[in-house]
Write a protein that holds these residues in place. Structure first.
Motif, short mmCIF file in Angstrom:
data_model
loop_
_atom_site.label_atom_id
_atom_site.label_comp_id
_atom_site.label_asym_id
_atom_site.label_seq_id
_atom_site.Cartn_x
_atom_site.Cartn_y
_atom_site.Cartn_z
N SER A 1 25.15 -39.66 -27.12
CA SER A 1 23.87 -38.96 -27.16
C SER A 1 23.09 -39.30 -25.91
CB SER A 1 23.07 -39.33 -28.40
OG SER A 1 22.78 -40.72 -28.42
N GLY A 2 22.04 -38.53 -25.65
CA GLY A 2 21.16 -38.83 -24.54
C GLY A 2 21.32 -37.94 -23.33
N GLY A 3 22.29 -37.04 -23.35
CA GLY A 3 22.45 -36.14 -22.22
C GLY A 3 21.32 -35.13 -22.14
N GLY A 4 21.28 -34.43 -21.01
CA GLY A 4 20.24 -33.42 -20.83
C GLY A 4 20.11 -32.99 -19.39
N LEU A 5 19.01 -32.30 -19.12
CA LEU A 5 18.71 -31.80 -17.78
C LEU A 5 17.70 -32.74 -17.13
CD1 LEU A 5 18.77 -29.58 -15.59
CD2 LEU A 5 16.93 -28.43 -16.88
N THR B 1 28.88 -35.71 -23.84
CA THR B 1 27.49 -35.26 -23.75
C THR B 1 27.24 -34.74 -22.33
OG1 THR B 1 25.17 -35.86 -24.16
CG2 THR B 1 26.56 -37.55 -23.16
N GLN B 2 26.61 -33.59 -22.23
CA GLN B 2 26.41 -32.94 -20.94
C GLN B 2 25.22 -33.54 -20.21
OE1 GLN B 2 28.15 -30.21 -19.39
NE2 GLN B 2 26.84 -30.78 -17.65
N VAL B 3 25.45 -33.87 -18.95
CA VAL B 3 24.37 -34.30 -18.06
C VAL B 3 24.31 -33.31 -16.91
CG1 VAL B 3 23.57 -36.07 -16.45
CG2 VAL B 3 24.57 -36.74 -18.65
N THR B 4 23.16 -32.71 -16.72
CA THR B 4 22.96 -31.75 -15.64
C THR B 4 21.82 -32.22 -14.75
OG1 THR B 4 23.69 -29.92 -17.05
CG2 THR B 4 22.47 -29.35 -15.05
N VAL B 5 22.14 -32.40 -13.47
CA VAL B 5 21.14 -32.84 -12.50
C VAL B 5 20.82 -31.63 -11.62
CG1 VAL B 5 20.51 -34.50 -10.73
CG2 VAL B 5 22.11 -35.14 -12.56
N SER B 6 19.62 -31.13 -11.77
CA SER B 6 19.24 -29.91 -11.05
C SER B 6 17.73 -29.81 -10.98
CB SER B 6 19.81 -28.69 -11.77
OG SER B 6 19.35 -27.50 -11.16
N SER B 7 17.27 -29.21 -9.89
CA SER B 7 15.84 -28.98 -9.75
C SER B 7 15.47 -27.62 -10.32
CB SER B 7 15.43 -29.07 -8.28
OG SER B 7 16.20 -28.20 -7.49
N SER C 1 18.46 -42.71 -9.96
CA SER C 1 18.70 -42.04 -8.67
C SER C 1 19.78 -40.98 -8.80
CB SER C 1 19.09 -43.07 -7.60
OG SER C 1 18.09 -44.05 -7.44
N LEU C 2 19.65 -40.19 -9.83
CA LEU C 2 20.69 -39.20 -10.11
C LEU C 2 20.78 -38.14 -9.03
CD1 LEU C 2 20.12 -38.95 -13.94
CD2 LEU C 2 22.32 -39.43 -12.85
N LYS C 3 22.01 -37.70 -8.78
CA LYS C 3 22.31 -36.70 -7.77
C LYS C 3 22.92 -35.48 -8.43
CE LYS C 3 23.54 -40.46 -4.58
NZ LYS C 3 24.62 -41.01 -3.72
N THR C 4 22.88 -34.37 -7.75
CA THR C 4 23.47 -33.15 -8.32
C THR C 4 24.95 -33.33 -8.61
OG1 THR C 4 23.80 -32.28 -6.09
CG2 THR C 4 21.78 -31.62 -7.23
N GLU C 5 25.61 -34.15 -7.80
CA GLU C 5 27.04 -34.38 -8.01
C GLU C 5 27.34 -35.26 -9.21
OE1 GLU C 5 25.33 -34.83 -5.15
OE2 GLU C 5 26.08 -36.58 -4.03
N ASP C 6 26.30 -35.78 -9.87
CA ASP C 6 26.50 -36.52 -11.11
C ASP C 6 26.60 -35.59 -12.31
OD1 ASP C 6 24.20 -38.96 -9.87
OD2 ASP C 6 26.38 -39.15 -10.00
N THR C 7 26.38 -34.30 -12.09
CA THR C 7 26.48 -33.33 -13.17
C THR C 7 27.90 -33.29 -13.73
OG1 THR C 7 24.71 -31.93 -12.30
CG2 THR C 7 26.32 -30.87 -13.74
#
Length: 115
Positions: A7-11, A109-115, A84-90
């Motif tokens: 749990s804990g994933g998200g945008l 669990t999905q992790v999405t790093v995006s602005s 310090s999450l990066k887009t490539e951590d998605t």
């Protein structure tokens, strides 16, 4: 049969932080290795971080210095603190545990790093 529930994933925006949890159905003190892996679209699954028997920790090169893996034995839960999450951590992040010579996986669990 060990069950693992992440749990804990998200945008989250680039530079942000997120903490993932992995709750186990059994006493994690009895496990051998326990760790996190991730799978991004079009890429192979890669190691993120592992806690070995005895407490030694291994991190993937791309997350060293940014991610921290730790456990709460009383709660039978493992965590992955990501900063310090990066887009490539998605990616989809999976919890894994090795117990009595068998490997167990969570559903991810999905992790999405995006602005």
């Amino acid at each position: 049969q060990v069950q693992l529930v992440e749990s804990g994933g998200g945008l989250v925006p680039p530079g942000g932080s997120l903490t993932l949890s992995c709750a186990a159905s059994e006493n994690i003190f009895n496990f051998d290795d326990m760790g996190w892996y991730r799978k991004a679209p079009g890429k192979q699954r890669e190691l993120v971080a592992v806690i070995h028997v005895g407490g030694r920790k291994t991190y993937g090169e791309s997350v060293k210095g940014r991610f921290t893996i730790y456990q709460d034995n009383a709660a039978n839960t493992m965590y992955l603190q990501m900063s310090s999450l990066k887009t490539e951590d998605t990616a989809v992040y999976y919890c894994s545990a090795r117990h009595l010579s068998r490997n167990y996986w969570g559903q991810g669990t999905q992790v999405t790093v995006s602005s």
